[in-house]
Design an enzyme around this catalytic site. Sequence first.
Site, PDB file in Angstrom:
ATOM      1  N   ILE A 127     -26.093 100.836 -16.342  1.00 47.72           N
ATOM      2  CA  ILE A 127     -24.697 101.185 -16.047  1.00 47.72           C
ATOM      3  C   ILE A 127     -24.656 102.102 -14.827  1.00 47.72           C
ATOM      4  O   ILE A 127     -24.368 103.295 -14.931  1.00 47.72           O
ATOM      5  CB  ILE A 127     -24.014 101.891 -17.239  1.00 47.72           C
ATOM      6  CG1 ILE A 127     -24.404 101.255 -18.577  1.00 47.72           C
ATOM      7  CG2 ILE A 127     -22.497 101.859 -17.073  1.00 47.72           C
ATOM      8  CD1 ILE A 127     -23.828 101.965 -19.781  1.00 47.72           C
ATOM      9  N   PRO A 128     -24.927 101.571 -13.623  1.00 48.24           N
ATOM     10  CA  PRO A 128     -24.731 102.405 -12.433  1.00 48.24           C
ATOM     11  C   PRO A 128     -23.262 102.789 -12.317  1.00 48.24           C
ATOM     12  O   PRO A 128     -22.379 101.970 -12.591  1.00 48.24           O
ATOM     13  CB  PRO A 128     -25.180 101.485 -11.282  1.00 48.24           C
ATOM     14  CG  PRO A 128     -25.080 100.095 -11.834  1.00 48.24           C
ATOM     15  CD  PRO A 128     -25.388 100.209 -13.292  1.00 48.24           C
ATOM     16  N   HIS A 129     -23.005 104.027 -11.931  1.00 53.39           N
ATOM     17  CA  HIS A 129     -21.621 104.487 -11.894  1.00 53.39           C
ATOM     18  C   HIS A 129     -21.459 105.633 -10.896  1.00 53.39           C
ATOM     19  O   HIS A 129     -22.444 106.209 -10.434  1.00 53.39           O
ATOM     20  CB  HIS A 129     -21.160 104.950 -13.284  1.00 53.39           C
ATOM     21  CG  HIS A 129     -22.024 106.010 -13.884  1.00 53.39           C
ATOM     22  ND1 HIS A 129     -23.161 105.722 -14.614  1.00 53.39           N
ATOM     23  CD2 HIS A 129     -21.943 107.363 -13.855  1.00 53.39           C
ATOM     24  CE1 HIS A 129     -23.719 106.836 -15.028  1.00 53.39           C
ATOM     25  NE2 HIS A 129     -23.009 107.851 -14.573  1.00 53.39           N
ATOM     26  N   ALA A 130     -20.214 105.938 -10.600  1.00 53.95           N
ATOM     27  CA  ALA A 130     -19.915 107.031  -9.677  1.00 53.95           C
ATOM     28  C   ALA A 130     -18.457 107.424  -9.842  1.00 53.95           C
ATOM     29  O   ALA A 130     -17.633 106.650 -10.340  1.00 53.95           O
ATOM     30  CB  ALA A 130     -20.190 106.615  -8.237  1.00 53.95           C
TER      31      ALA A 130
END
Length: 570
Positions: free
Chosen positions: A478-481
């Site tokens: 779950i790459p996120h920003a």
Amino acid sequence: MANLTPQDLTYLFLAIAVLLGVARLLGELARMLGQPSVLGEIAAGILLGPTILGRLAPDLQQTLFPAEGNVAIVLEALVALSVVLFLLVAGLEVDLSVAFRQGATTFKVAATGMALPAVLGFLTAWFAPGLLMEVPEGKQFVFALFFATALSISALPVVVKILRDVGLIQTDIGVVVVASAIVNDLLGWIVFAIILGMLGASKAALPLPMVILLTLVFVAVMLTIGRWLVHRILVYLQAHLSWPAGVLSLSLSVALFCAAFTEWLGIHAIFGAFLFGVALGDSGHLKQQTRATLDQFISYTFAPIFFASIGLSVDFISNFALVPVAIVFALACVGKIAGCFLGGLWSGLSRRESLAIGAAKNARGAMEIILGLLALRYGLINEEFFVALVIMALLTSMVSGTMVQAVIKSTRRVSIRDLVGKAGIEMELAGGTRDEVINELVHLAVRKDPTLDAAAVQEAVAARERIMPTGLQYGIAIPHARIPGLRKPVLVLGRHRRGVDFDAFDGAPARLVFLLLTKDGKSEDQLAVLRAISQVLSDAVTVERLLGTGSATELLAALKVAEEQLEHAH
């Protein structure tokens, strides 16, 4: 030359078999009940030691676990080896780069989360030591320093497990908790090493000032030159030696060498093994599978022997004293939770985030017990106070997860299916690297929300990924920003047939990759979505069902079924 007789060997193997077997059995039972396995392993020692078996069948207990003789000596050596190897694994959890990349928030939370419990512990032990125990003459300062250190540390492995269980490990809160716990534990062990030098100076080969100086030099070398050397040498080892056997055997060899060095200094072997673990674990060249193999080998064989052995030498019934137990537990909880809460507010976090950080870091677990055991063996504390420390460590580990869930339970529920939508699914990701996959998903997110700047989003996600990789178990990432000015959360999902490495803690390549973008400053949105994903896709069967779908519509239908099953379970 003395030798072990056939009878000695018989009783030795029988003792190890019973100790390890019962410890693993009760450890697994504790895990089934949602508790740390160390709880069951210590319970095994209490069951087999003077507390239970010693009362019911004292002759049998002494036959299995004699207090003196050849068998007792070998068992003591095995326990010493076990705790050294366990600290090696604990050191592997300490990723210094995470702490430094997280920035000022880490050090603010670490500073207040360590300072307040340390001050409470020191003042109590200095001005009212009689409430805790009868302090040996001439050791009041060392005792106060020890109690301050004992209250200030956390148990990083237990903290990480709690964050995984409640779905916070990949959130910004989770990163702050892990990073600040790393700083706390590292500083705590350095201080405790100095305390051990003060206690054992008369037995050491060097005078106390030299012991302290060499300890600090050893720390500095291991965390700078040592880290650099390990990072460079690992490439060669993994290229030319059998894998993972070559790396494992040499890692154990160097760890024991470092342990022997710090034991010679007079600060105990565990400190050398721990610092080498930090240097080894901080290398990006250490393969996740190698790390997992080393962890499993030690955690499921040697660690249970050590923790079970704690109950063999102490009677937890005779040495239970309510007043020290209550005081130690209260000081530990108030100091750690309030300290981290203040640090969170100081860093600009919300009250809920700050309280969740304090609740998570309140878990003491194995680290506290090891400190207490060594202090007991050096004669700094008595058995009653040791029992109080053990009970505090176990209780804080048991209640921390529940406290974290209580703090964040009001976070709103979200539907992954509704957030993703049919337009937010890419059934065949083509990228062969992490950055390429993220790039594909960023462009998919831009198609959903054209106001997004693809380059800025790509950089923000990559920067967050550098702080802590976002791979979860069962092939999920779950790459996120957080994106300034974003109107509402954006969630897209891509499926990768082969899988891409997102440095998941189980070593599995990511085949389902979610990209989550939330508004900067809206931690509740990020927290709600990340928790929903980790809870809905919490088992391999559900993940395989999603991977087996043939279209975006089928994938959305599978997500709906998984969400409904979770809703019914609650």
